[in-house]
Design an enzyme around this catalytic site. Sequence first.
Site, PDB file in Angstrom:
ATOM      1  N   THR A   1     -28.817  -2.376 101.168  1.00 53.39           N
ATOM      2  CA  THR A   1     -28.810  -3.621 100.163  1.00 53.39           C
ATOM      3  C   THR A   1     -29.254  -3.261  98.525  1.00 53.39           C
ATOM      4  O   THR A   1     -28.440  -3.547  97.760  1.00 53.39           O
ATOM      5  CB  THR A   1     -29.520  -4.779 100.486  1.00 53.39           C
TER       6      THR A   1
ATOM      7  N   TYR B   1     -21.513  -9.241 101.207  1.00 59.98           N
ATOM      8  CA  TYR B   1     -21.647  -7.890 100.215  1.00 59.98           C
ATOM      9  C   TYR B   1     -21.457  -6.711 101.138  1.00 59.98           C
ATOM     10  O   TYR B   1     -21.797  -6.730 102.434  1.00 59.98           O
ATOM     11  CB  TYR B   1     -22.968  -8.071  99.434  1.00 59.98           C
TER      12      TYR B   1
ATOM     13  N   THR C   1     -33.101  -2.394 104.794  1.00 61.43           N
ATOM     14  CA  THR C   1     -34.110  -2.846 105.005  1.00 61.43           C
ATOM     15  C   THR C   1     -34.201  -3.175 106.606  1.00 61.43           C
ATOM     16  O   THR C   1     -35.513  -3.188 107.276  1.00 61.43           O
ATOM     17  CB  THR C   1     -34.443  -4.264 104.554  1.00 61.43           C
ATOM     18  N   ASP C   2     -33.060  -3.035 107.157  1.00 54.28           N
ATOM     19  CA  ASP C   2     -33.012  -3.343 108.848  1.00 54.28           C
ATOM     20  C   ASP C   2     -33.868  -2.419 109.651  1.00 54.28           C
ATOM     21  O   ASP C   2     -34.396  -2.652 110.582  1.00 54.28           O
ATOM     22  CB  ASP C   2     -31.321  -3.243 109.124  1.00 54.28           C
TER      23      ASP C   2
ATOM     24  N   LYS D   1     -40.292  -5.448 109.743  1.00 54.97           N
ATOM     25  CA  LYS D   1     -39.190  -6.512 108.927  1.00 54.97           C
ATOM     26  C   LYS D   1     -39.281  -7.793 109.898  1.00 54.97           C
ATOM     27  O   LYS D   1     -39.049  -7.727 110.929  1.00 54.97           O
ATOM     28  CB  LYS D   1     -37.678  -6.001 108.941  1.00 54.97           C
TER      29      LYS D   1
ATOM     30  N   GLU E   1     -51.912  -7.416 133.239  1.00 53.81           N
ATOM     31  CA  GLU E   1     -51.472  -8.200 134.440  1.00 53.81           C
ATOM     32  C   GLU E   1     -50.428  -7.215 135.160  1.00 53.81           C
ATOM     33  O   GLU E   1     -49.985  -7.430 136.289  1.00 53.81           O
ATOM     34  CB  GLU E   1     -50.342  -9.360 133.805  1.00 53.81           C
TER      35      GLU E   1
HETATM   36  N1  GLU Z   1     -28.197  -4.256 106.748  1.00 53.97           N
HETATM   37  C1  GLU Z   1     -28.339  -3.472 105.801  1.00 53.97           C
HETATM   38  C2  GLU Z   1     -29.167  -2.273 105.668  1.00 53.97           C
HETATM   39  O1  GLU Z   1     -30.368  -2.258 106.475  1.00 53.97           O
HETATM   40  C3  GLU Z   1     -28.594  -4.443 104.583  1.00 53.97           C
HETATM   41  C4  GLU Z   1     -29.605  -4.737 104.696  1.00 53.97           C
HETATM   42  C5  GLU Z   1     -30.885  -4.663 103.452  1.00 53.97           C
HETATM   43  O2  GLU Z   1     -30.915  -3.429 103.121  1.00 53.97           O
HETATM   44  O3  GLU Z   1     -31.541  -5.446 103.334  1.00 53.97           O
HETATM   45  O4  GLU Z   1     -29.153  -1.197 105.029  1.00 53.97           O
END
Ligand code: GLU
Length: 355
Positions: A39, A52, A118-119, A191, A312
Amino acid sequence: MIRLSRGILLAATCALAPAPAWAAAPFKPDVFIAATGGTIAGAQANVEQHGYTAGELGVASLIAAVPQLTDIANVTGEQVMNIPSQDMDDAAWLTLAKRLETLERSDAVTGIVVTHGTDTMEETSFFVALTVDTPKPIVFTGAMRPATAIGADGPANLYDAVAVAGSTLTRACGTVVVFNDQIHSARYVYKTDTTRPDAFTSVDRGPVGAVDTGHPVVFDGCAGSAFRQPMVPIAGISALPKVDILYAYAGMGRDLIDHAVLAGAKGIVMAGVGDGNVTEAALAGLRDASAKGVVVVRSTRVVAGFTMRNAEVDDDKDRFVASAELKPSKARILLKLALLKPSSLAEIQADFDTW
Ligand code: GLU
């Protein structure tokens, strides 16, 4: 020093006595930006819509968007790949980690920033932490809002990441994630929000430091958060074994487990309920998988907490490994690396307890 407001520091003595013309220019670190997409490099067609495309802008645009970077570092960069991070895979991790290892050895580099979606940042950063020797900081960062958004968070995150990568304070921290004014160890960070700028949490520990407008602070010298050497040096890795994650739920059968074994999984990470539990039916499937030589790691679908051995579930009898602190995404990475060397289940359990 007198702090006037967030990010503005007044050096009272300097104000009284300007530096003489012959004084040396302030030291600027050489920070290399390895861009992978996400992103932070994303663009919207229309700022009023949340849709986007990630991975649209190149590294030159990222650097140009934050001209203040040149005040704190000599910045160069390279587009290692340009993908949304949901498309990260074994091949991409190997390419990136090998490039980072080369950069670590370069005299022209003080520290490295990796821009990343971020994913899967929690996975890629952990893979790098376990495979790349990091005498110099490797700092992952990204953005939750695309570069064209109102209130884009990428420029501030990039500025802070460059400051952390260039700082001698953070040398002991190894591979970190810098996001939303915090420094997280790649070992502990996940995340934890789908869309908000405070998307990352070191769930069982808390961050290892903070950054205030390019001024890093490291808590306890990053004690215990970095690895002394790579678990498996990247130079020796050309492919990674297949490891699947399965998500447990009430009423789960064994069919997905059987399918994973049939499809050739060498390891299964079970995102169990609670302390890594599953139904009797799923447990029978996991026992059979283990009997066939598939390494079964019990982890948890719960956000925080450890998965305890022999709680468990009788891991000794069923020949399972307990993931300890690692949640499924990181447990999968560790298991892939553990499976590269011939190891007993006890040795793999020791890997989980150590790394
Ligand atoms: N899904 C995309 C990725 O992980 C965009 C999410 C992001 O970067 O925040 O590259």
